[in-house]
Design an enzyme around this catalytic site. Structure first.
Site, mmCIF file in Angstrom:
data_model
loop_
_atom_site.group_PDB
_atom_site.id
_atom_site.type_symbol
_atom_site.label_atom_id
_atom_site.label_comp_id
_atom_site.label_asym_id
_atom_site.label_seq_id
_atom_site.Cartn_x
_atom_site.Cartn_y
_atom_site.Cartn_z
ATOM 1 N N ASP A 96 37.313 23.198 -43.722
ATOM 2 C CA ASP A 96 38.511 23.028 -42.900
ATOM 3 C C ASP A 96 39.634 23.882 -43.488
ATOM 4 O OD1 ASP A 96 39.574 20.529 -40.829
ATOM 5 O OD2 ASP A 96 41.067 21.769 -41.848
ATOM 6 N N ILE A 97 40.379 24.550 -42.601
ATOM 7 C CA ILE A 97 41.428 25.469 -43.060
ATOM 8 C C ILE A 97 42.624 24.708 -43.656
ATOM 9 C CG2 ILE A 97 42.811 25.663 -40.930
ATOM 10 C CD1 ILE A 97 42.622 28.749 -41.348
ATOM 11 N N ASN A 126 36.970 12.809 -34.024
ATOM 12 C CA ASN A 126 38.109 12.426 -33.192
ATOM 13 C C ASN A 126 37.867 12.814 -31.746
ATOM 14 O OD1 ASN A 126 39.567 11.697 -35.574
ATOM 15 N ND2 ASN A 126 39.977 13.868 -35.927
ATOM 16 N N GLY A 152 43.226 11.702 -31.800
ATOM 17 C CA GLY A 152 43.939 12.788 -32.475
ATOM 18 C C GLY A 152 43.169 14.092 -32.506
ATOM 19 N N HIS A 192 33.015 18.125 -33.161
ATOM 20 C CA HIS A 192 32.849 18.365 -34.598
ATOM 21 C C HIS A 192 32.902 17.052 -35.360
ATOM 22 C CE1 HIS A 192 37.141 18.750 -33.603
ATOM 23 N NE2 HIS A 192 37.394 18.219 -34.781
ATOM 24 N N HIS A 234 33.962 15.688 -39.148
ATOM 25 C CA HIS A 234 34.612 15.967 -40.432
ATOM 26 C C HIS A 234 33.788 15.301 -41.534
ATOM 27 C CE1 HIS A 234 38.713 17.059 -38.705
ATOM 28 N NE2 HIS A 234 38.171 16.413 -37.686
HETATM 29 P P1 AMP Z 1 40.476 17.541 -34.948
HETATM 30 O O1 AMP Z 1 41.888 17.073 -35.059
HETATM 31 O O2 AMP Z 1 39.465 16.478 -35.187
HETATM 32 O O3 AMP Z 1 40.246 18.303 -33.665
HETATM 33 O O4 AMP Z 1 40.258 18.548 -36.151
HETATM 34 C C1 AMP Z 1 40.398 19.921 -36.056
HETATM 35 C C2 AMP Z 1 40.352 20.477 -37.452
HETATM 36 O O5 AMP Z 1 40.158 21.873 -37.371
HETATM 37 C C3 AMP Z 1 41.657 20.267 -38.252
HETATM 38 O O6 AMP Z 1 41.354 19.521 -39.428
HETATM 39 C C4 AMP Z 1 42.108 21.686 -38.586
HETATM 40 O O7 AMP Z 1 42.669 21.802 -39.871
HETATM 41 C C5 AMP Z 1 40.819 22.474 -38.454
HETATM 42 N N1 AMP Z 1 40.965 23.896 -38.144
HETATM 43 C C6 AMP Z 1 41.761 24.459 -37.206
HETATM 44 N N2 AMP Z 1 41.590 25.791 -37.186
HETATM 45 C C7 AMP Z 1 40.671 26.082 -38.128
HETATM 46 C C8 AMP Z 1 40.060 27.289 -38.608
HETATM 47 N N3 AMP Z 1 40.383 28.496 -38.101
HETATM 48 N N4 AMP Z 1 39.134 27.197 -39.592
HETATM 49 C C9 AMP Z 1 38.808 25.991 -40.124
HETATM 50 N N5 AMP Z 1 39.337 24.837 -39.726
HETATM 51 C C10 AMP Z 1 40.248 24.863 -38.742
#
Ligand code: AMP
Length: 122
Positions: free
Chosen positions: A33-34, A90, A96, A103, A105
């Site tokens: 995760d970024i 989520n 959220g 995906h 986490h």
């Molecule tokens: P969600 O809120 O469950 O949709 O989680 C989306 C996740 O994607 C968040 O934890 C972000 O930090 C992560 N995210 C967004 N853009 C990127 C990216 N380019 N590379 C890796 N993780 C990302």
């Protein structure tokens, strides 16, 4: 919800934007995760286009679903997490969800508590 092929994880799958991959096979891509919220924060995504948990489970072929979760377990094995981990997915406003590609986490390296993971619902 219609799947948006321009969402950020679709771009990661097409290698249009980079990611730090920790595990990959025909069915799954797992990467860092970024913006990690734990010492270890990995995202596991199916390579097939589904928006969220419900879309995936209602509409994906059984083999795709099985192979995805086997891939999540392979990711966890590759990460070597003897102290355990937390899985989170989520959906929608209440969940959220920010990125509309299903995906999971994988969170580890911290002591999580179920009681502290919710803001007060309204
Ligand atoms: P969600 O809120 O469950 O949709 O989680 C989306 C996740 O994607 C968040 O934890 C972000 O930090 C992560 N995210 C967004 N853009 C990127 C990216 N380019 N590379 C890796 N993780 C990302």
């Amino acid at each position: 919800m219609t799947y948006d092929h321009d969402n950020i994880f679709a771009k990661i799958l097409r290698r249009e934007i980079p990611s730090k991959i920790v595990y990959e096979n025909e069915y799954i891509l797992s990467f860092h995760d970024i913006a990690p919220i734990a010492p270890l924060h990995i995202l596991a995504i199916p390579k097939t286009p589904y928006t969220d948990f419900s879309d995936f489970h209602q509409n994906a072929d059984q083999n795709i679903i099985i192979q995805f979760y086997k891939g999540v377990e392979q990711t966890i094995l590759a990460l070597n997490l003897p102290n355990g981990y937390r899985l989170v997915s989520n959906k929608g406003e209440s969940g959220g969800q920010e990125v509309p590609h299903y995906h999971v986490h994988i969170l580890s390296g911290a002591q999580f508590s179920t009681k502290e993971m919710f803001k007060k619902a309204h």
